[in-house]
Write an enzyme that holds these catalytic residues in place. Structure first.
Site, PDB file in Angstrom:
ATOM      1  N   ALA A  39       0.853  -1.100  -0.432  1.00 54.11           N
ATOM      2  CA  ALA A  39      -0.015  -0.056  -0.029  1.00 54.11           C
ATOM      3  C   ALA A  39       0.470   1.083  -0.071  1.00 54.11           C
ATOM      4  O   ALA A  39       2.076   1.513   0.988  1.00 54.11           O
ATOM      5  CB  ALA A  39      -0.886   0.013   1.230  1.00 54.11           C
ATOM      6  N   LYS A  53      -2.282   6.440  16.379  1.00 54.47           N
ATOM      7  CA  LYS A  53      -2.621   7.395  16.452  1.00 54.47           C
ATOM      8  C   LYS A  53      -4.122   7.347  16.786  1.00 54.47           C
ATOM      9  O   LYS A  53      -4.987   8.162  17.608  1.00 54.47           O
ATOM     10  CB  LYS A  53      -1.474   8.355  16.691  1.00 54.47           C
ATOM     11  CG  LYS A  53      -0.719   8.494  17.020  1.00 54.47           C
ATOM     12  CD  LYS A  53       0.087   7.292  17.075  1.00 54.47           C
ATOM     13  CE  LYS A  53       2.165   7.259  17.698  1.00 54.47           C
ATOM     14  NZ  LYS A  53       1.680   5.973  18.040  1.00 54.47           N
ATOM     15  N   ALA A 115      10.843  -4.917  -6.119  1.00 53.91           N
ATOM     16  CA  ALA A 115      11.697  -5.147  -7.027  1.00 53.91           C
ATOM     17  C   ALA A 115      13.096  -5.427  -6.101  1.00 53.91           C
ATOM     18  O   ALA A 115      13.138  -5.425  -4.961  1.00 53.91           O
ATOM     19  CB  ALA A 115      12.326  -2.846  -6.408  1.00 53.91           C
ATOM     20  N   ILE A 180       5.622   0.012  20.721  1.00 53.69           N
ATOM     21  CA  ILE A 180       4.172  -1.023  19.621  1.00 53.69           C
ATOM     22  C   ILE A 180       3.769  -1.355  20.496  1.00 53.69           C
ATOM     23  O   ILE A 180       2.208  -1.560  21.229  1.00 53.69           O
ATOM     24  CB  ILE A 180       4.650  -1.859  18.384  1.00 53.69           C
ATOM     25  CG1 ILE A 180       5.462  -0.373  17.786  1.00 53.69           C
ATOM     26  CG2 ILE A 180       3.603  -2.181  18.231  1.00 53.69           C
ATOM     27  CD1 ILE A 180       6.479  -1.522  16.346  1.00 53.69           C
ATOM     28  N   HIS A 436       2.138  30.878  33.181  1.00 54.36           N
ATOM     29  CA  HIS A 436       1.611  29.888  34.700  1.00 54.36           C
ATOM     30  C   HIS A 436       0.139  30.372  34.764  1.00 54.36           C
ATOM     31  O   HIS A 436      -0.660  30.872  33.309  1.00 54.36           O
ATOM     32  CB  HIS A 436       1.862  31.052  35.617  1.00 54.36           C
ATOM     33  CG  HIS A 436       0.926  30.946  37.355  1.00 54.36           C
ATOM     34  ND1 HIS A 436       1.433  29.308  37.321  1.00 54.36           N
ATOM     35  CD2 HIS A 436       0.335  30.927  37.596  1.00 54.36           C
ATOM     36  CE1 HIS A 436       0.724  28.936  38.525  1.00 54.36           C
ATOM     37  NE2 HIS A 436       0.036  29.907  38.016  1.00 54.36           N
TER      38      HIS A 436
END
Length: 451
Positions: A39, A53, A115, A180, A436
């Site tokens: 992909a 994420k 390839a 992971i 702050h």
């Protein structure tokens, strides 16, 4: 076989370095071929940053809602796991399609082949051959699968097929205590699974300082994740009810799903590197010099496959440097400050060297640490777990690195990255007036510990 098609540039792999490099060179009027067997978008878009994420956005929303009791907020959380994963796949698909459109608009010819080299400046895919004076390898890495009896042939998960799940397993077993395994394991726990994380080392995040792993372990165990340290899976059984792991301490552990997150290996086997003298290191990564050159003239390698730090931003910066280098500029792969983050909760944010690494390089260095419990904003948010740590060179005051663990540590550590990139010292940080009440207000306080 047909004669080799000629091009100006061949890019092998469509990761986060190869795609912009191919697009830029095509837009400059060069004939660019991009060879890709999977992909488009590489690991980041398809099974790394983007889907993980997006997945963690749902998981952390659920987890923080459940943990809000300390703030006086008591929530009942219902997770639609199917909807969570469908959203992840939708985003992944949209972004991969975006890569295809970008390449098409730039005039890059995308060829869907695996390839391999058939000569020093020639690559082959199926019955097709291609030649170019400039070849760039950006083939990335894949999960490294351990040699555990009974594992092969079972439907275990890796980060490559994790996001294809449609049903939440009741119990998930995770092999590996790196970023992971920890990100995906905590995510599944926060979405409702019982999670067990197995790490053969003596701590989580074994490449980090010991208190990083300890802080994460305490956070994980506080929300019910079971962490097993110092144990290995020696045999795997799989049946209709799921997996059974036979562990090195003689115990067994059962679960409906198994995630294997035990490291990465380079995608170089298919290149047939030895046939043309393309040098690989002892782990199979392409050997490069400081300007990304391989042992073959005109052949460069960027990103993970070249043994670079395995982060999207590093691969993207490799592209910028290589583009400058081929245009004659004196750039190198070392002329940058590298940071990274793990998107667990609490997060890890790292940049530069630890104290131990600095001293190993012969530097006279010292470190200071500020617990988040001493930062007003952390208390206000109910996010006091973690710390800020700064490493500096004693004589010059130069900032050498930082380790942050805590809420949004990945965002905060980039303040230190900017200081390091500009050659700043801890004295500049110390006299800075941060707003702050913010978490970043703790950074000048951290630097003041050096006075």
């Amino acid at each position: 076989m047909k004669a080799a098609e000629q091009a100006d540039v061949i890019v092998v792999g469509s990761g986060q370095g190869g795609v912009p490099l191919a697009a830029d060179m095509a837009q400059q009027g060069q004939k660019v071929l991009l060879l890709e067997s999977g992909a488009l978008g590489g690991s980041c878009i398809n099974y790394g940053c983007t889907p993980s994420k997006a997945f963690l956005a749902s998981a952390h929303a659920a987890g923080r809602a459940r943990l809000a009791g300390g703030l006086g907020v008591h929530a009942q959380v219902r997770v639609d796991f199917g909807a969570v994963m469908e959203r992840v796949r939708r985003i992944r698909s949209q972004w991969s399609a975006g890569v295809e459109r970008r390449l098409e608009r730039a005039g890059v010819q995308v060829i869907r082949v695996r390839a391999r080299f058939s000569g020093p400046k020639r690559v082959r895919g199926g019955d097709l051959q291609f030649e170019a004076p400039l070849i760039v390898l950006n083939t990335g890495t894949a999960p490294a699968i351990p040699d555990i009896a009974g594992l092969a042939g079972t439907p275990y998960l890796t980060n490559q097929n994790f996001f294809d799940q449609t049903e939440l397993p009741r119990r998930l077993l995770v092999l590996g205590g790196g970023y992971i395994g920890l990100e995906l394991g905590q995510g599944m726990a926060r979405l409702g699974a019982e999670v067990h994380i197995l790490e053969p080392g003596d701590r989580l995040m074994g490449r980090e300082e010991p208190d990083v792993g300890q802080t994460l372990r305490e956070a994980f165990e506080a929300e019910g994740i079971q962490v097993h340290l110092g144990v290995k899976a020696e045999r795997v059984e799989h049946g209709v009810e799921g997996f059974v792991l036979h562990l090195s301490d003689g115990s067994r552990l059962a679960g409906e799903a198994l995630l294997v997150a035990t490291g990465r290996q380079p995608n170089t086997a298919a290149l047939q590197a030895q046939a043309v003298g393309l040098e690989l290191d002892e782990k199979g990564y392409v050997r490069i010099d400081d300007q990304f050159r391989t042992s073959l003239e005109g052949v460069y390698a960027i990103g993970d496959v070249a043994g670079q730090p395995q982060f999207t931003h590093v691969s993207w910066e490799d592209y910028r440097r290589l583009k400058a280098i081929v245009q004659g500029e004196p750039r190198t792969r070392a002329d940058r400050v590298v940071g990274y983050a793990a998107f667990t909760d609490p997060q890890l944010g790292r940049v530069g060297m630890t104290l131990e690494q600095a001293r190993e390089k012969g530097l006279q260095a010292k470190a200071v640490t500020l617990p988040l419990s001493q930062v007003a904003r952390a208390t206000e948010l109910g996010q006091e777990r973690g710390f800020f740590r700064l490493v500096v060179e004693e004589k010059s005051g130069k900032i050498l690195g930082a380790t942050f663990v805590g809420y949004e540590a990945g965002e905060l550590v980039q303040i230190i990255l900017a200081h390091m990139e500009s050659g700043s010292t801890w004295r500049v940080l110390e006299r800075s007036v941060h707003i702050h009440p913010t978490l970043a207000e703790g950074l000048p306080s951290l630097a003041r510990l050096l006075q």
